[in-house]
Write a protein that holds these residues in place. Structure first.
Motif: not given
Ligand code: HEM
Ligand code: FES
Lengths: 255, 213
Positions: B32, B36, B39, B46, B137, B141, B202, B205
């Protein structure tokens, strides 16, 4: 080492019987030699209690040389006290400071009910052994030594596990009151040797089931057991027990 | 089948499921995260990653179903183990002291687990269970991470996951029996490294989107 003396304040768990609620009582331990063991310190306190016509503090002990597994209490939050790899009977008072307060509690676990003061009933550990923690196959008379090869590393590991004296400190120290280190040690000590192999699967499952039935908690790999074990038994024995469980469950005919 | 029930209702059996599902989650969050991170190559990269993923169709649905089953098992058994462990010591100690084995991760595991559940619910409501017909998405985001509250929530959320995994990773190996003097130190170091990279990766981001948008 020069002998000095300590004055300590003790807060000791007093409980008349299993039904009693129990409470902490405060005592002064005066002029305690730093050469004394922890249990000898308690003896001194008890002698005074007896002279004063009071009930002495009940605690378990037998060999007083760290080999029988009878003694044990939690001292300031640590099973067998602050010294690593040491039973309470082998813990010397030089590890404490003058004027220190010591809180002394019994081993606490649902499976270890308090009988009196610091004495707990650890027969649950016996029940686990009775469930199959032994070798029942007839091994005959002593064989010719070289007929049965035992790799030296296995005999070492087996001996390390067999160092367990069954004191129950692992259970006392485990945040979940799990007996996995004790059972892991028993499993390892037997399964690493050829005589222990034929019954390995049955043993792993029956010891595990007995352990669960007796109300011990589940291991969550907190490693507190290993840290307090007076014989410094490694949690790699717990991993071996986990492996034996997987083998027995999925690789044997045992149900 | 009786043996199967007996196997998985035992303490070690339940722990096996915790370990397999937990390590399963660990692999999932790694994938995951790697996805991600596209990006950082910009909006187009992305969105094309998202598109490629969704073009897998049934495979994605299957993986999602798997994750739901894993989650139900991990959470349900985690709760049972937690309650049983509390019951195993009805009278607590007056003085508690760490003997040297426990870590922040291990002490907090059941609580960080519960917080992750809260985090995952918010996360799914925000990014997965929304109608994406009129949007994409990237827009979702950027709308989320221009709000400072969500940035904080997400960063805290992934820190909690990292703390959980800092114990969970090596613990899972120990539970399935993979403890050996040759590689256990490596597993423990990998677990720490993994949880730090996971948290940092994570967390970067929302920070990136907040500061660049
Ligand atoms: C809904 C969220 C979650 C909850 C409620 C939860 C709960 C728990 C609990 C209570 C434990 C400790 C069980 C025990 O040892 O007694 C645990 C262990 C573990 N968790 Fe989670 N967890 C969650 C999410 C996750 C996630 C997202 C991951 C991975 C990224 C993860 C990985 C692990 C691992 C590897 C273990 C160790 C298993 C073992 O010790 O054998 N968990 N979890
Ligand atoms: S009294 Fe025997 S080990 Fe302490």
């Amino acid at each position: 080492m020069t002998e000095t003396t300590l004055n300590l304040k003790l807060k000791v768990w007093r409980q008349k019987n299993p039904e009693d609620k129990g409470h902490f009582e405060t005592y002064q331990a005066e002029r305690i030699s730093t050469d004394m063991s922890f249990l000898e310190m308690l003896d001194v306190v008890n002698e005074k209690l007896i002279l004063d016509g009071k009930e002495p503090i009940a605690f378990e002990h037998d060999c007083r040389e760290g080999i029988c597994g009878s003694c044990g209490a939690v001292v300031n939050g640590l099973a067998h006290g602050p010294q690593k790899g040491t039973t309470l009977c082998q813990l010397h008072m030089r590890h404490f400071k003058d004027g220190q307060t010591l809180v002394i509690e019994p081993f606490r676990a649902k499976a270890f009910p308090v009988l009196k003061d610091l004495v707990v009933d650890r027969s649950a550990l016996e029940r686990i052994i009775e469930a199959g923690g032994y070798i029942s196959v007839n091994t005959g008379s002593a064989p010719e030594a070289n007929n049965l090869p035992v790799p030296p590393q296995n005999s070492e590991l087996s001996m390390d596990a067999a160092a367990c004296i069954g004191c129950g400190a692992c259970v006392a120290a485990c945040p979940n009151a799990s007996a996995m280190l004790f059972v892991g040690a028993k499993i390892s000590h037997l399964v690493l040797l050829p005589q222990g192999k034929p019954e390995a699967a049955r043993r792993a499952l029956s010891l595990l089931r007995k352990m669960d039935e007796l109300g011990f908690g589940n291991c969550s790999n907190e490693r507190e057991c290993e840290a307090v074990c007076p014989k410094e038994i490694s949690i790699s024995n717990i991993a071996r027990f986990n492996r034996e469980f997987i083998k027995a469950s999925f690789g044997s005919t045992e149900e | 089948m009786n043996w199967l029930i007996r196997t998985f209702s035992s303490s070690i059996g339940k722990k096996q499921i915790m370990a397999v599902t937990g390590l399963g989650f660990s692999s999932f969050v790694l994938i995951h995260l790697l996805g991600n991170l596209t990006i950082y190559q910009g909006r187009e990269a992305f969105l094309s990653y998202v598109e490629k993923l969704h073009s897998l169709g049934g495979l994605v649905t299957l993986a999602e179903l798997g994750l739901v089953v894993f989650a139900l098992l991990h959470i349900g058994l985690g709760l049972i183990l937690f309650v049983q462990n509390l019951q195993a010591r009805p009278v607590r100690y007056a003085v508690k002291k760490r003997a040297g084995g426990r870590t922040i991760g291990s002490i907090t595991a059941p609580y960080t687990g519960f917080l992750i559940l809260v985090f995952i619910i918010v996360h799914l409501l925000k990014f997965r269970l929304v109608d994406k017909a009129a949007t994409d998405d990237f827009i979702i985001l950027s709308n989320t991470f221009t709000q400072v509250g969500y940035v904080f929530f997400y960063i805290l959320g992934v820190i909690v996951v990292a703390v959980h995994v800092s114990h969970g990773f090596w613990s899972g190996f120990q539970t399935i029996g993979l403890n050996h003097p040759k590689y256990m130190p490596l597993v423990q170091q990998l677990g720490m490294l993994f949880s730090v990279l996971l948290g940092a990766g994570f967390a970067s981001i929302p920070l990136y989107l907040f500061t660049t948008l």
